[in-house]
Design a protein around this motif. Sequence first.
Motif, PDB file in Angstrom:
ATOM      1  N   LYS A   7       0.813  -1.210   0.000  1.00 30.06           N
ATOM      2  CA  LYS A   7       0.000   0.000   0.000  1.00 30.06           C
ATOM      3  C   LYS A   7       0.852   1.268   0.000  1.00 30.06           C
ATOM      4  N   VAL A   8       1.924   1.250   0.786  1.00 27.70           N
ATOM      5  CA  VAL A   8       2.800   2.425   0.879  1.00 27.70           C
ATOM      6  C   VAL A   8       3.529   2.647  -0.447  1.00 27.70           C
ATOM      7  N   VAL A   9       4.115   1.599  -0.997  1.00 28.53           N
ATOM      8  CA  VAL A   9       4.822   1.723  -2.275  1.00 28.53           C
ATOM      9  C   VAL A   9       3.861   2.173  -3.371  1.00 28.53           C
ATOM     10  N   GLN A  10       2.673   1.591  -3.396  1.00 32.97           N
ATOM     11  CA  GLN A  10       1.673   1.951  -4.396  1.00 32.97           C
ATOM     12  C   GLN A  10       1.322   3.432  -4.307  1.00 32.97           C
ATOM     13  N   ALA A  11       1.032   3.914  -3.122  1.00 28.72           N
ATOM     14  CA  ALA A  11       0.613   5.305  -2.943  1.00 28.72           C
ATOM     15  C   ALA A  11       1.737   6.276  -3.292  1.00 28.72           C
ATOM     16  N   ILE A  12       2.948   5.980  -2.854  1.00 25.49           N
ATOM     17  CA  ILE A  12       4.062   6.890  -3.109  1.00 25.49           C
ATOM     18  C   ILE A  12       4.392   6.967  -4.596  1.00 25.49           C
ATOM     19  N   LEU A  13       4.489   5.825  -5.260  1.00 23.67           N
ATOM     20  CA  LEU A  13       4.765   5.833  -6.697  1.00 23.67           C
ATOM     21  C   LEU A  13       3.675   6.569  -7.470  1.00 23.67           C
ATOM     22  N   TYR A  14       2.444   6.293  -7.114  1.00 22.32           N
ATOM     23  CA  TYR A  14       1.313   6.927  -7.786  1.00 22.32           C
ATOM     24  C   TYR A  14       1.403   8.445  -7.676  1.00 22.32           C
ATOM     25  N   ILE A  16       4.054  10.437  -6.818  1.00 25.84           N
ATOM     26  CA  ILE A  16       5.248  11.044  -7.418  1.00 25.84           C
ATOM     27  C   ILE A  16       5.010  11.282  -8.908  1.00 25.84           C
ATOM     28  N   ILE A  17       4.489  10.290  -9.581  1.00 19.10           N
ATOM     29  CA  ILE A  17       4.209  10.439 -11.011  1.00 19.10           C
ATOM     30  C   ILE A  17       3.123  11.493 -11.230  1.00 19.10           C
ATOM     31  N   ALA A  18       2.115  11.501 -10.368  1.00 17.13           N
ATOM     32  CA  ALA A  18       1.017  12.462 -10.497  1.00 17.13           C
ATOM     33  C   ALA A  18       1.510  13.902 -10.353  1.00 17.13           C
ATOM     34  N   VAL A  19       2.323  14.182  -9.348  1.00 19.12           N
ATOM     35  CA  VAL A  19       2.840  15.546  -9.143  1.00 19.12           C
ATOM     36  C   VAL A  19       3.670  15.980 -10.346  1.00 19.12           C
ATOM     37  N   ALA A  20       4.473  15.066 -10.866  1.00 15.25           N
ATOM     38  CA  ALA A  20       5.312  15.387 -12.030  1.00 15.25           C
ATOM     39  C   ALA A  20       4.474  15.732 -13.262  1.00 15.25           C
ATOM     40  N   MET A  34       5.696  27.736 -11.531  1.00 15.72           N
ATOM     41  CA  MET A  34       5.851  26.308 -11.238  1.00 15.72           C
ATOM     42  C   MET A  34       5.868  26.084  -9.737  1.00 15.72           C
ATOM     43  N   ALA A  35       6.458  27.012  -8.987  1.00 13.54           N
ATOM     44  CA  ALA A  35       6.505  26.870  -7.531  1.00 13.54           C
ATOM     45  C   ALA A  35       5.087  26.848  -6.954  1.00 13.54           C
ATOM     46  N   HIS A  36       4.255  27.783  -7.389  1.00 14.58           N
ATOM     47  CA  HIS A  36       2.872  27.868  -6.901  1.00 14.58           C
ATOM     48  C   HIS A  36       2.085  26.606  -7.263  1.00 14.58           C
ATOM     49  N   SER A  37       2.205  26.180  -8.503  1.00 12.63           N
ATOM     50  CA  SER A  37       1.463  24.991  -8.933  1.00 12.63           C
ATOM     51  C   SER A  37       2.038  23.721  -8.319  1.00 12.63           C
ATOM     52  N   THR A  38       3.342  23.691  -8.058  1.00  9.86           N
ATOM     53  CA  THR A  38       3.941  22.508  -7.434  1.00  9.86           C
ATOM     54  C   THR A  38       3.482  22.367  -5.987  1.00  9.86           C
ATOM     55  N   VAL A  39       3.404  23.491  -5.259  1.00  6.32           N
ATOM     56  CA  VAL A  39       2.913  23.432  -3.876  1.00  6.32           C
ATOM     57  C   VAL A  39       1.478  22.918  -3.867  1.00  6.32           C
ATOM     58  N   LEU A  40       0.641  23.435  -4.762  1.00  4.03           N
ATOM     59  CA  LEU A  40      -0.734  22.944  -4.843  1.00  4.03           C
ATOM     60  C   LEU A  40      -0.742  21.454  -5.183  1.00  4.03           C
ATOM     61  N   SER A  41       0.063  21.046  -6.126  1.00  5.37           N
ATOM     62  CA  SER A  41       0.122  19.627  -6.518  1.00  5.37           C
ATOM     63  C   SER A  41       0.555  18.748  -5.350  1.00  5.37           C
ATOM     64  N   VAL A  42       1.518  19.215  -4.565  1.00  2.00           N
ATOM     65  CA  VAL A  42       1.980  18.444  -3.410  1.00  2.00           C
ATOM     66  C   VAL A  42       0.886  18.377  -2.337  1.00  2.00           C
ATOM     67  N   LEU A  43       0.182  19.496  -2.112  1.00  2.00           N
ATOM     68  CA  LEU A  43      -0.946  19.473  -1.168  1.00  2.00           C
ATOM     69  C   LEU A  43      -2.025  18.495  -1.628  1.00  2.00           C
ATOM     70  N   MET A  44      -2.369  18.574  -2.902  1.00  2.00           N
ATOM     71  CA  MET A  44      -3.370  17.654  -3.447  1.00  2.00           C
ATOM     72  C   MET A  44      -2.873  16.216  -3.340  1.00  2.00           C
ATOM     73  N   SER A  45      -1.585  16.023  -3.544  1.00  2.00           N
ATOM     74  CA  SER A  45      -0.997  14.696  -3.445  1.00  2.00           C
ATOM     75  C   SER A  45      -1.122  14.138  -2.033  1.00  2.00           C
ATOM     76  N   PHE A 122      -6.392   3.875 -13.668  1.00  2.00           N
ATOM     77  CA  PHE A 122      -6.676   2.569 -14.260  1.00  2.00           C
ATOM     78  C   PHE A 122      -5.387   1.929 -14.770  1.00  2.00           C
ATOM     79  N   VAL A 123      -4.626   2.672 -15.555  1.00  2.00           N
ATOM     80  CA  VAL A 123      -3.383   2.160 -16.143  1.00  2.00           C
ATOM     81  C   VAL A 123      -2.335   1.909 -15.056  1.00  2.00           C
ATOM     82  N   PHE A 124      -2.198   2.851 -14.119  1.00  2.00           N
ATOM     83  CA  PHE A 124      -1.214   2.681 -13.053  1.00  2.00           C
ATOM     84  C   PHE A 124      -1.504   1.417 -12.251  1.00  2.00           C
ATOM     85  N   GLN A 125      -2.757   1.231 -11.831  1.00  2.00           N
ATOM     86  CA  GLN A 125      -3.087   0.076 -10.991  1.00  2.00           C
ATOM     87  C   GLN A 125      -2.876  -1.230 -11.738  1.00  2.00           C
ATOM     88  N   TRP A 126      -3.231  -1.257 -13.002  1.00  5.14           N
ATOM     89  CA  TRP A 126      -3.009  -2.455 -13.813  1.00  5.14           C
ATOM     90  C   TRP A 126      -1.510  -2.755 -13.882  1.00  5.14           C
TER      91      TRP A 126
END
Length: 145
Positions: A7-14, A16-20, A34-45, A122-126
Amino acid sequence: MQGKARKVVQAILYEIIAVACVAPALALMFETSMAHSTVLSVLMSGIAMSWNMGYNWAFERWEARQAQRRRTWLRRLLHALGFEGGLVLILLPLVAFWLDISLWSALLTNLALFVFFFVYAFVFQWGFDKVFDVPLSAQQRTAEC
């Protein structure tokens, strides 16, 4: 890989790719740094990781009680819809506040993110299941001797 480690590996990998993927898209869409949007992306993450852990725990608990435990395409589709649909609603106030936009604009933004994440989840989980195998909750029961 099974249990908490999975569960931990799944969530972290998911995430990291999402924020990128999301941070540059938000920066372009809202003409922000990018700084503003990255902070938002990390919060959402962070919120998404919490939701991911809780949602997957509940989904696997439900799944383990089913007579048919195999992860079919329909079950994967329902999993992705439930996860992403719930996340759209959870993130709505944060997106509206952070980007200083109306709730309607935030909803449209979240729906655009939903389209991306629906396919991505869907693709990530598969792919994750292919690499690490499915959890015990989705494995067929074998007859005991």
